[in-house]
Enzyme design. Structure first.
Site: not given
Lengths: 217, 217
Positions: A8, A10, A39, A114-115
């Site tokens: 991942d 972040y 967040r 990652s998103n």
């Protein structure tokens, strides 16, 4: 035996603390509360939009979450501030242990999953100087983590069966999404949080990326 | 013109405040923080499990979220306390304006559409004395809100096209999920929160269920 490690981005490789600092420079004393609210909403919107089948890129979701969080906290947000905060995401620092740990894992394939949409993820990885065999975004699937097809994308692109992939995240739910799909899952529990109750357990719970080296031996 | 009104249950018709009070009786001074953490995790788990395709009934998700929230706040949770808190969900009070408002809407079909599993939802509705044309749970679909198939279930069961259904929720994201599917959407904004940024707007934003009557005229 893991032939690849998928990370991942972040919060796992890249430290988002500088975003909170920038928030605090705009709204003194409110930076911590704002970055937490931002967040939380950013994640909610990824899940809700995925379920609604109304995917939008992470850069857009992140802007929408910031607008919500500022309104919820009664903070005025200008377009200039929005762009400055979004700009922070393009130049995040890596955690202190990341470069050394990754360099000791180079006997395996290394990837990011990652998103983050390519407009956020690609400049970030480039400025970091880190090298990966693949930098993968959910964007091409139009759905966010922890949908199984996201983790499947990594297996497909790395041309490995899922049993040979280890997934590393600082978000427990993300590690458990990977575990549910069939990866080995390593949770970097930087915040000393409880394990999420989602029907799975991480294969290992670690404090830093450096600690992962011992588990992999 | 709405031929049916479909209501969310928890927080919309039924006041969950008594759960927070019971939390506070077990952990004095911590009830508000615990019930907020519990609720947040409960929702997260519904979204994450839906995306992971690892559905479990809401009663189980709610227990898992409580266990997490207690651990996160450093609170010991006994099995007896767990059952007492889950028991509260079976006997929630309706908000003061609910009975009168529903009785003035009886020229339309009235239904509940809830994340609650039948083991939670059916005893709750029964003890309330409220009468509905349908009490629908996501449980038969094995996915939670705001997936479109959830809202579609209401249209199917009420035998109405979606243009003729109004959906009422105190959760903005739930109202917007219904709007995205094609219902009219009425957000009961009890907490004076900002509108969620999910690409849609509610048809009306109201303070109480009573205010909805004027909109429907």
């Amino acid at each position: 035996m893991n032939e690849a490690l998928v990370f991942d981005a972040y919060g796992t490789l890249f430290d988002v603390y500088s975003v909170a600092q920038r928030c605090d420079s705009f709204w003194p004393g409110k930076g911590a509360a704002l970055s937490l609210a931002w967040r939380a909403k950013q994640l909610e919107y990824t899940w809700q939009r995925s379920l609604m089948r109304r995917y939008r890129p992470f850069s857009e979701v992140t802007r929408e979450a910031l607008a919500y969080a500022c309104e919820a906290l009664g903070l005025q947000l200008t377009a200039t501030q929005m762009e400055a905060l979004m700009g922070e995401y393009l130049m995040l620092a890596t955690y202190p242990d990341v470069v050394a740990a990754l360099n000791k894992m180079r006997n395996k394939k290394l990837a990011i999953l990652s998103n983050g949409s390519p407009d956020m993820l690609e400049p970030l990885v480039k400025q970091s100087g880190l090298k990966f065999d693949a930098v993968l975004s959910v964007d091409e699937l139009q759905i966010f983590k922890p949908a199984p097809q996201v983790y499947e994308l990594a297996a497909t692109r790395l041309k490995l069966s899922k049993e040979h992939i280890g997934f590393v995240s600082s978000n427990c739910w993300d590690a458990l999404g990977a575990k549910s799909f069939g990866f080995s899952a390593y949770w970097i529990n930087r915040a000393a949080a409880p394990v999420d109750r989602l029907g799975f357990r991480p294969d290992a719970i670690l404090k830093t990326l450096g600690d992962l080296l011992e588990v992999l031996l």
